[in-house]
Enzyme design. Structure first.
Site, PDB file in Angstrom:
ATOM      1  N   HIS A  71       0.589  -1.246  -0.023  1.00 41.63           N
ATOM      2  CA  HIS A  71      -0.153  -0.198   0.061  1.00 41.63           C
ATOM      3  C   HIS A  71       1.031   1.191  -0.014  1.00 41.63           C
ATOM      4  CE1 HIS A  71      -3.817  -1.924   1.787  1.00 41.63           C
ATOM      5  NE2 HIS A  71      -3.236  -2.690   0.759  1.00 41.63           N
ATOM      6  N   GLU A  73       0.663   3.876   1.860  1.00 39.43           N
ATOM      7  CA  GLU A  73       1.073   4.473   3.063  1.00 39.43           C
ATOM      8  C   GLU A  73       2.448   3.561   3.610  1.00 39.43           C
ATOM      9  OE1 GLU A  73      -3.444   4.406   2.950  1.00 39.43           O
ATOM     10  OE2 GLU A  73      -1.888   3.370   1.830  1.00 39.43           O
ATOM     11  N   CYS A  97      -6.590   1.978   4.915  1.00 40.70           N
ATOM     12  CA  CYS A  97      -7.192   0.726   5.242  1.00 40.70           C
ATOM     13  C   CYS A  97      -6.832   0.700   7.037  1.00 40.70           C
ATOM     14  CB  CYS A  97      -7.062  -0.348   4.567  1.00 40.70           C
ATOM     15  SG  CYS A  97      -5.032  -0.748   4.667  1.00 40.70           S
ATOM     16  N   CYS A 100      -3.066  -0.187   7.407  1.00 37.71           N
ATOM     17  CA  CYS A 100      -2.150   0.953   7.265  1.00 37.71           C
ATOM     18  C   CYS A 100      -2.430   1.953   8.272  1.00 37.71           C
ATOM     19  CB  CYS A 100      -2.459   1.529   5.969  1.00 37.71           C
ATOM     20  SG  CYS A 100      -1.682   0.787   4.467  1.00 37.71           S
TER      21      CYS A 100
END
Length: 149
Positions: A71, A73, A97, A100
Site C-alpha cells: 500500500h 502508506e 485501510c 495501514c
C-alpha cells in the site's frame, strides 16, 4: 499548523499526483509524509514489491493483487528512513485501510489528512475505513477530511 492549512491542500494535491505513478489499473493511491515544519519526509504509492514484475495477471487478479500489493502508506513509511513521530500523512484518494492505520499509529504519525471517500469505494472499503477511524480516535490521532484539495 492549523487544522486545515494551505499546506494540507498542497500535500494532498501532491499525494493525488503521486497516486498516478501506481500501475494498479483499478485503484491508484498516493501518500505523502511531512514533518511539523512542512518538510517532505517520504512519498509512496501502491505497487508490487521491489523486483516483483508488474504483470497483467498480478494486477488484474484481485485476489492475488490484494495478497502482494504494498500500500502507498506502507511504502511511504518504509522509505522514510527516519523516525516519524509527530509527522502528518496525506493519503489520496481515500482514507487508509485498517492495516495501514495500525502502521501509521505504530510509527508515531499523529495526523492523517485525506479527502472524503468516493461513494463507489465505500462498499468495498467503508468497513475498513470505519475501523481505521475508530483506532485513530482511540490513539488520539488527528483525522482530517479535507474535501476539494
Amino acid at each position: 499548523m492549523s487544522a486545515h492549512s494551505e499546506w494540507d491542500a498542497r500535500f494532498l494535491r501532491m499525494a493525488r499526483e503521486i497516486a498516478t505513478w501506481s500501475k494498479d489499473p483499478s485503484t491508484k493511491v498516493g501518500a505523502v509524509i511531512a514533518d511539523p515544519k512542512n518538510r517532505i519526509v517520504s512519498l509512496g504509492y501502491n505497487g508490487l514489491p521491489r523486483s516483483v514484475a508488474d504483470t497483467a495477471h498480478r494486477l488484474t487478479d484481485r485476489r492475488l493483487k490484494y495478497k502482494i500489493m504494498v500500500h502507498a502508506e506502507e511504502n511511504a513509511v518504509l522509505f522514510a528512513g527516519r523516525p516519524l513521530q509527530f509527522c502528518s500523512i496525506y493519503v489520496w484518494p481515500f482514507a487508509a485501510c485498517a492495516h495501514c492505520a495500525s502502521l501509521i499509529i505504530q510509527v508515531g504519525i499523529n495526523r492523517v489528512v485525506t479527502p472524503g471517500c468516493p461513494q463507489d469505494k465505500l462498499e468495498r472499503w467503508g468497513e475498513d475505513m470505519a475501523i481505521a477511524e475508530e483506532m485513530y480516535k482511540e490513539a488520539d490521532i488527528r483525522y482530517i477530511i479535507l474535501d476539494g484539495a
